[in-house]
Enzyme design. Structure first.
Site, PDB file in Angstrom:
ATOM      1  N   TYR A 242       0.822  -1.211   0.000  1.00 55.22           N
ATOM      2  CA  TYR A 242       0.000   0.000   0.000  1.00 55.22           C
ATOM      3  C   TYR A 242       0.858   1.265   0.000  1.00 55.22           C
ATOM      4  O   TYR A 242       1.782   1.405   0.800  1.00 55.22           O
ATOM      5  CB  TYR A 242      -0.916   0.021   1.226  1.00 55.22           C
ATOM      6  CG  TYR A 242      -1.691   1.318   1.360  1.00 55.22           C
ATOM      7  CD1 TYR A 242      -2.780   1.589   0.542  1.00 55.22           C
ATOM      8  CD2 TYR A 242      -1.298   2.293   2.286  1.00 55.22           C
ATOM      9  CE1 TYR A 242      -3.472   2.777   0.639  1.00 55.22           C
ATOM     10  CE2 TYR A 242      -1.988   3.482   2.396  1.00 55.22           C
ATOM     11  CZ  TYR A 242      -3.070   3.729   1.579  1.00 55.22           C
ATOM     12  OH  TYR A 242      -3.744   4.904   1.666  1.00 55.22           O
TER      13      TYR A 242
ATOM     14  N   GLY B 152      -6.146   5.118  -0.253  1.00 56.24           N
ATOM     15  CA  GLY B 152      -7.543   5.103   0.150  1.00 56.24           C
ATOM     16  C   GLY B 152      -8.317   4.037  -0.613  1.00 56.24           C
ATOM     17  O   GLY B 152      -7.927   2.860  -0.639  1.00 56.24           O
TER      18      GLY B 152
END
Length: 503
Positions: free
Chosen positions: A53, A60
């Protein structure tokens, strides 16, 4: 002087000294080594094309979108530009400066994967006092203080506004003038700069420093009021306060006894009356409770000042590397603490306004002129100063409503609970400012009241305060623009918070 940072041991007193003495910062070799090791992990992730990530994915709701390896750096720049959505008035320069110090300190823990170049850029900005212009509004206080910290990051890469030598300028122009290159964001660095709670924490630290100092200031101001009203000292007896067990209450009572020692204006139980109203009699209980709040807030802020609170976090332990997506950026612990701070400071102002009311009210001030007017009727004296104090106290009651009880989902419900901690921090500082002016008003009125009772009868310590303050605000011999006096005394109280390292 130099403030040494290692990601582990930063205290509020360190920040207080840093601001008071205009210090520079440096980092330890051990911290630098941790930064290099965590960066090496990021480089390995990039080389091995792992799905992590914020490094090789979007953010998000876009966390499942894989980014082309040739666009990793552009991803970070896009993040900063798109998230720089702050609005409203900027944070004070000292808050923005502390924000950079706190962000640097958390990066030094070695869990963020940034380059040494970014660390050097932060150090350069701090030590040269190139202070980013950071709008106060726009943060939800979860996923970090995204909007405020994006404005901080913009300055580092030469795209934002900064305050340098008292002027607001483009960051790129200041860097060019100094012969310094803007930082070029590498993979993970944009995210590492903005996933965190440094906006709410920095404002919280400033609020705490000034609030705690106000707590001490409130004692000598209350001691002036106490003497003006021939207050009873028995209520401050050590045995009374030890019987209740709260150390903060015991400490306030002791300091009040010290402020009043040697006074010829204080009385004993049943000498003039059996007991005082609560606003005099219960100063140790009321002020002591605020100090209990301050101690709680200090602990939580110092935890956060030394926390790794971005995402993902990198861990190298036992020859195993872990890169974990978590939620340390969520500001809930800080939000609760700063909402609590609002209550503690509000009550200092609340009780101060009730004390000053006793000084100006002819039904309560034991024979002094109504509103301490030099010519009652023709001149209003301190009448409207009490109005102003009452207004500020009432405003504080609205601001003290906890911001942390609210939450609005964001990022298409991926980020479905937020702390609103930055709102708590901003409202908290407004309360500090209001409380300071209420105490300034009590001070002005108490200075006037003791003149009716006999300045020469003051305790030695409060007499010294009387003489110091009379060089700032003269006696009320006729009506004048009292707002100037209020601001002058408020500035005196504000300056005291940074004039010494310890109380």
């Amino acid at each position: 002087m130099t403030l040494q940072l290692n990601g582990e041991q930063l205290t509020i007193r360190d920040i207080q000294r840093f601001l008071a003495h205009n210090d520079t910062v440096e980092i330890t070799d051990q911290a630098l080594s941790r930064v290099k090791d965590s960066r090496a992990t990021v480089e390995r992730i990039i080389r091995d094309k792992e799905t992590i990530y914020g490094i090789t994915t979007g953010f998000g709701l876009f966390s499942d979108v894989r980014i082309d390896d040739k666009q990793y750096n552009q991803l970070q720049v896009n993040l900063i530009r798109s998230h720089a959505c702050g609005v409203g008035e900027p944070f004070a320069d000292n808050v923005a400066l502390v924000m950079m110090v706190l962000r640097l300190n958390t990066l030094l823990k070695g869990h963020s994967g940034v380059t040494v170049g970014l660390i050097d850029q932060l150090i350069y900005f701090i030590n040269h006092r190139i202070v980013p212009v950071i709008p106060q509004q726009g943060s939800l206080g979860a996923s970090g203080d995204l909007a405020p910290l994006s404005h901080l990051a913009l300055a580092l890469i030469g795209e934002g506004k900064v305050v340098y030598q008292g002027e607001v300028r483009d960051s790129k122009d200041v860097l060019q003038e100094l012969g310094r290159e803007p930082h070029t964001l590498q993979a993970k660095e944009g995210l590492a700069l903005i996933n965190g709670t440094q906006a709410m924490t920095a404002q919280g630290v400033i609020s705490y420093i000034e609030a705690e100092d106000l707590g001490y200031q409130a004692e000598w101001i209350a001691a002036l009021t106490h003497q003006s009203l021939n207050g009873i000292t028995d209520a401050y007896n050590e045995q009374v306060h030890k019987a209740r067990n709260y150390q903060e209450q015991i400490d306030v009572a002791e300091r009040m006894r010290d402020w009043l020692a040697g006074s010829q204006l204080t009385t004993r139980q049943a000498e003039l009356r059996v007991q005082d109203a609560y606003t005099l009699r219960c100063i140790p209980q009321i002020h002591g409770a605020s100090f209990q709040v301050f101690n709680y807030v200090k602990e939580k802020l110092e935890f956060e000042m030394n926390a790794a609170n971005d995402n993902p976090l990198i861990f190298d332990e036992d020859d195993e590397t872990l890169v974990i997506s978590g939620g340390n950026f969520h500001g809930q612990p800080v939000a609760f603490a700063l909402d609590f701070l609002k209550i503690g400071v509000s009550e200092l102002a609340n009780v101060a306004e009730r004390r000053l009311e006793r000084l100006v009210n002819p039904q309560l001030n034991h024979g002094m002129p109504a509103f301490l007017s030099p010519e009652p009727g023709l001149q209003s004296g301190a009448m409207i100063m009490q109005y102003a104090a009452a207004s500020l106290v009432s405003e504080n009651k609205t601001l003290a409503h906890p911001a942390s009880v609210d939450s609005i989902p964001s990022s298409a419900n991926q980020e479905d609970h937020v702390s609103m901690g930055t709102i708590a921090s901003r409202h908290g500082y407004q309360i500090v400012e209001n409380a300071r002016r209420v105490l300034a008003i009590e001070c002005i009125i108490a200075l006037q009241a003791v003149e009716h009772q006999g300045v020469e009868k003051l305790s030695p310590r409060t007499l010294a305060k009387y003489e110091a303050l009379r060089s700032i605000v003269p006696s009320i011999t006729e009506d004048r623009q009292f707002h100037k006096d209020i601001e002058a005394v408020a500035q005196y109280l504000r300056d005291d918070a940074y004039s010494s390292d310890e109380q």
